[in-house]
Design an enzyme around this catalytic site. Structure first.
Site, PDB file in Angstrom:
ATOM      1  N   GLY A  53       6.196  -4.174   0.834  1.00  0.00           N
ATOM      2  CA  GLY A  53       5.686  -4.951   1.958  1.00  0.00           C
ATOM      3  C   GLY A  53       4.972  -4.166   3.035  1.00  0.00           C
ATOM      4  N   GLY A  54       4.557  -2.904   2.752  1.00  0.00           N
ATOM      5  CA  GLY A  54       3.831  -2.156   3.771  1.00  0.00           C
ATOM      6  C   GLY A  54       4.643  -2.014   5.042  1.00  0.00           C
ATOM      7  N   ARG A  67       7.111  11.604  -2.553  1.00  0.00           N
ATOM      8  CA  ARG A  67       5.955  11.041  -1.866  1.00  0.00           C
ATOM      9  C   ARG A  67       4.708  11.845  -2.245  1.00  0.00           C
ATOM     10  NH1 ARG A  67       3.525   6.705   0.355  1.00  0.00           N
ATOM     11  NH2 ARG A  67       3.104   6.820   2.588  1.00  0.00           N
ATOM     12  N   ASP A 105      -2.221   6.204   4.625  1.00  0.00           N
ATOM     13  CA  ASP A 105      -0.973   6.223   5.392  1.00  0.00           C
ATOM     14  C   ASP A 105      -0.905   7.383   6.380  1.00  0.00           C
ATOM     15  OD1 ASP A 105       0.110   3.901   4.529  1.00  0.00           O
ATOM     16  OD2 ASP A 105       1.576   4.778   3.169  1.00  0.00           O
ATOM     17  N   ASN A 128       0.482   2.149  -2.555  1.00  0.00           N
ATOM     18  CA  ASN A 128       0.057   1.745  -1.221  1.00  0.00           C
ATOM     19  C   ASN A 128      -0.536   0.346  -1.271  1.00  0.00           C
ATOM     20  OD1 ASN A 128      -0.085   2.069   1.573  1.00  0.00           O
ATOM     21  ND2 ASN A 128      -2.185   2.792   1.503  1.00  0.00           N
ATOM     22  N   THR A 175       3.757  -2.237  -2.847  1.00  0.00           N
ATOM     23  CA  THR A 175       4.867  -1.371  -3.199  1.00  0.00           C
ATOM     24  C   THR A 175       5.801  -2.171  -4.085  1.00  0.00           C
ATOM     25  OG1 THR A 175       4.626  -0.390  -1.010  1.00  0.00           O
ATOM     26  CG2 THR A 175       6.672   0.062  -2.124  1.00  0.00           C
TER      27      THR A 175
END
Length: 562
Positions: free
Chosen positions: A465-466, A97, A415, A393, A373
């Site tokens: 898909g967030g 990440r 985020d 993102n 994503t």
């Protein structure tokens, strides 16, 4: 046992809706399978498997290919998560990440009155986190790869240098971004057509990206985090007022973590731990619905929908409060995944009326402080399984290209919780656990997942898909394990989503009929139609050990198998 009247009408509705949504053919293979969001990337991965590479080798090649052919989310300027199960049944999780730059600060997106300035965290150079993709892909190859690194990067180099024909979806996506590309990249012409709009079939050449990938092929992670590419990233930040410097890049490391392992009936669910919220949230959701007779009710009955919506409501309330980077905050994973806790969260649901999100808070534990994503699933002939979700993102990330390097940077700083209690780009509420701190990893919804049945590999699944990622994986999983759908059926079945706040259920066309919406609206549910939710990629292992793929018809998603 919790019961409610089940009608043949509900079963009919469920069957009819499913029949109308299946578009892509059901594909099976025996020796290996790759499912990704782009046909070229899927074929690249399959070619690696045919050459004797394993699932990790194929994942490396697919990731770099996606950086070329799916720039909206495929990337070297973002980050992601790997969940990996080797052929012996041992499970691993790799966290690559993005991180906040060293110069980042808690209130960097607030004005003088303490209000959020949303555009600062959602686009432009200040929205960029330190990229983790190349470090992560290199780390997984170092630990598990078989074929030489250069051999796995070369297909992407060739695609970028020679160009590839655009699909209709990719052409449409690039055209939509034209104004933003011009706004955030004055003087650059990356991903812009010389004249007019991009069309399906146009050759898409990315010469600077090819050169960047050549440096990565030659020098591994050093070809990105040191040397010319690192200098170009730092230069872009200094020129545009960004925060990332060469020391941020040099210090970045991917982290191996213990995967989240939970159970649903006789299945083991293997997921990603924090800073992903996916593994914890999916485990909670499955625990909360396990005792209900979902199979008897049917996949689209009112009862099933209510139970799933109420579970989603409660899980997202917990997500907002408790989850963050475990290197910075104490995350109560064991408490959240305790089955007694899950049962207690569902005790106050009523089939007569909807819960109110304003009356549903997070759970309480002593000792604790308070988009775009892409996913790919791979199984090789030996039974090694890869589930990877990677992201910039928002679609095309920050919209900022690294001059001279030809790739997009992420906008992952959004985020974080710019201000506890305030929503981000996806409407998700955050708390102090996810506030901005230097070197901290932002919370994610990515949910790469592997499922075992009685100790054997059963399924590999994930999606972009967030904020809808978790619920899409949840529903696809139940479509297979509870409702008996094949992998393609499970992926295609229309989806819905509830995330606690705002208190509404978004749903795809075909999931609910007008009468159902009326009945459930009278009980207090607020429904909002939406064009599409997620792009699920799944692989199901059949009893005869064949692999069955599911590629989402909502996109260019493709199963490649042999």
């Amino acid at each position: 046992m919790k019961t409610i009247t089940f009608t043949l009408l509900n079963l009919f509705i469920s069957t009819f809706i499913y029949a109308q949504t299946t578009v892509k053919p059901l594909i099976e293979g025996k020796n290996g399978m790759v499912v990704s969001t782009h046909p070229v990337a899927s074929q690249v991965g399959l070619d690696i498997l045919k050459k004797g590479g394993n699932a990790i080798d194929a994942a490396v090649a697919v990731n770099f290919a996606l950086a070329v052919c799916h720039p909206a989310a495929g990337n070297i300027g973002g980050g992601g998560f790997l969940v990996y199960r080797d052929k012996s049944g041992k499970n691993y999780a790799l966290d690559y990440r993005e991180k906040a730059p060293i110069q980042a600060s808690r209130d960097m997106y607030l004005d003088e009155k303490g209000n959020i300035i949303p555009e600062k965290s959602q686009a432009g150079i200040l929205s960029v986190g330190v990229p983790g993709t190349v470090a992560g892909i290199f780390a997984m190859h170092q630990k598990f790869g078989k074929l030489p690194w250069k051999e796995l990067v070369n297909p992407a180099i060739e695609l970028a240098a020679a160009g590839l024909p655009l699909t209709e979806k990719e052409a449409r996506g690039l055209n939509r971004q034209k104004n933003d590309f011009l706004k955030y990249n004055p003087g650059k012409n990356y991903m812009l057509k010389d004249s007019g709009d991009w069309l399906k079939g146009d050759l898409f050449v990315q010469s600077d990206l090819a050169k960047t990938l050549e440096r990565v092929a030659e020098k591994g992670w050093r070809g990105f985090y040191k040397g010319k590419t690192a200098r170009l990233i730092a230069k872009e930040n200094r020129k545009s007022g960004g925060l990332i410097r060469k020391k941020d890049l040099k210090a970045y490391q991917a982290v191996w973590r213990n995967p989240i392992e939970t159970h649903y009936k006789n299945y083991k669910i293997i997921g990603m731990p924090p800073p992903s919220s996916g593994g914890v949230a999916l485990g909670q959701l499955l625990e909360m619905v396990e005792s209900y007779p979902l199979k008897k009710w049917g996949s689209n009955s009112d009862s099933t929908l209510q139970v799933m919506i109420e579970a989603e409501r409660r899980v997202y309330a917990d997500r907002a409060k408790w989850l963050g980077d475990p290197d910075f905050v104490k995350v109560p994973v064991e408490n959240l995944l305790d089955t007694n806790y899950s049962d207690s969260r569902m005790k106050n649901i009523s089939f007569e009326k909807a819960s109110l999100s304003t009356e549903i808070s997070n759970g309480s534990f002593p000792g604790y402080e308070s988009p775009e994503t892409t996913h790919y699933s791979i199984v090789d002939g030996e039974g090694n399984a890869v589930s990877i979700t990677t992201t910039l993102n928002n679609s095309y990330g920050s919209k900022v290209f690294v001059g001279g390097a030809g790739f997009l940077l992420n906008d992952e700083m959004d985020d974080f919780s710019a201000k506890p209690g305030s929503p981000n780009l996806y409407g998700l509420i955050g708390s102090k656990a996810n506030e901005i701190q230097p070197n901290k990893r932002m919370l994610s919804s990515m949910t790469p997942t592997i499922i075992e049945e009685n100790g054997k590999l059963k399924m590999v699944v994930g999606t972009p898909g967030g904020s809808t990622i978790i619920t899409s994986v949840f529903q696809t999983t139940l479509n297979v394990l509870e409702f008996g759908k094949n992998m393609q059926e499970a992926v295609e079945f229309p989806r819905f989503h509830h995330q606690w706040m705002p208190d509404k259920v978004t749903f795809e066309k075909g999931r609910l009929n007008d009468e159902q919406i009326q009945r459930l609206t009278l009980k207090g549910y607020n429904f909002t139609p939406i064009g599409g939710i997620g792009l699920v990629e799944g692989i199901l292992v059949l009893p005869n050990k064949n692999l069955q793929g599911g590629a989402d018809s909502r996109g260019d998603d493709t199963v490649s198998a042999y």
